[in-house]
Design a protein around this motif. Structure first.
Motif, PDB file in Angstrom:
ATOM      1  N   PHE A  49      -2.157  -3.625   4.082  1.00 19.83           N
ATOM      2  CA  PHE A  49      -3.065  -2.646   3.895  1.00 19.83           C
ATOM      3  C   PHE A  49      -3.782  -2.323   5.285  1.00 19.83           C
ATOM      4  O   PHE A  49      -4.183  -3.324   5.899  1.00 19.83           O
ATOM      5  N   ILE A  74      -2.741  -5.901  -3.266  1.00 19.74           N
ATOM      6  CA  ILE A  74      -2.446  -4.785  -2.589  1.00 19.74           C
ATOM      7  C   ILE A  74      -2.179  -5.042  -0.818  1.00 19.74           C
ATOM      8  O   ILE A  74      -3.098  -5.291  -0.472  1.00 19.74           O
ATOM      9  N   GLN A  79       0.896  -1.125   0.085  1.00 20.82           N
ATOM     10  CA  GLN A  79       0.157  -0.128   0.046  1.00 20.82           C
ATOM     11  C   GLN A  79       0.883   1.279   0.085  1.00 20.82           C
ATOM     12  O   GLN A  79       0.730   2.312  -0.955  1.00 20.82           O
TER      13      GLN A  79
END
Length: 199
Positions: free
Chosen positions: A105, A102, A76
């Protein structure tokens, strides 16, 4: 080793070597009748490598490997630091059939809006939110909100650092789709016959 490689500007070359090696490993597994899915972490420098999607596509074409069996991970923070390049990279990789994670996070709620800007298939929740999930109500509520937002994006959540069955039960109630951690399986150097992913 890896921090020094990053400082020396070698990280994108390492990523390309890892991708080449991963394609070779997957090809061997396919020929053995297995169909694993490989998750590959990318250095922040690779996010700024505009030629990387083309490099990967050419490798897929030359080997005939199914691109959907590769899932590329970016953090992230690196996506936030290089947002324009991250948008181009994730879009490019998904266009050739690969998937995007991602990872790390959720530590900073102010950056949740990144989900509206990037193409992704999975969100890997940061381990700091998971490690005390059994007793930390704030983290439970945080993960519930993340899971709901990810579901609205037609994507899936992964919780890392899951260590026991009670954590698994709490994460299930929070709406997490997949888990990762020693509770399920310890890391292995390479696939063995008993560790195949049957997909």
């Amino acid at each position: 080793f890896l921090p020094f490689a990053e400082q020396a500007g070698l990280s994108n070359k390492i990523d390309r070597w890892v991708i080449d090696h991963a394609i070779h490993v997957l090809s061997e597994q396919v020929h053995m009748g297995h169909k694993p899915i490989l998750f590959i972490k990318l250095f922040p420098a690779s996010i700024q490598d505009s030629d990387l999607p083309l490099f990967i596509e050419q490798r897929f074409i030359s080997t005939g490997i199914d691109s959907s069996r590769f899932v590329f991970q970016i953090t992230q923070q690196s996506a936030i630091d290089h947002m324009d390049q991250a948008i181009q990279l994730t879009s490019g990789l998904r266009k050739i059939g690969s998937k995007i994670v991602i990872e790390h996070f959720g530590k900073d709620i102010a950056h949740d809006s990144i989900m509206e800007k990037l193409d992704f298939d999975y969100i890997k929740i940061d381990g700091s939110l998971v490690i005390d999930i059994n007793t930390n109500i704030d983290n439970q509520n945080r993960i519930i909100k993340i899971a709901e937002s990810v579901s609205q994006q037609k994507a899936r959540t992964i919780a890392s650092l899951v260590q026991d069955a009670s954590s698994l039960a709490v994460l299930y109630r929070c709406g997490v789709d997949y888990i990762q951690g020693y509770f399920m399986q310890e890391p292995a150097d390479i696939f063995s016959p008993d560790e195949q992913l049957n997909n």
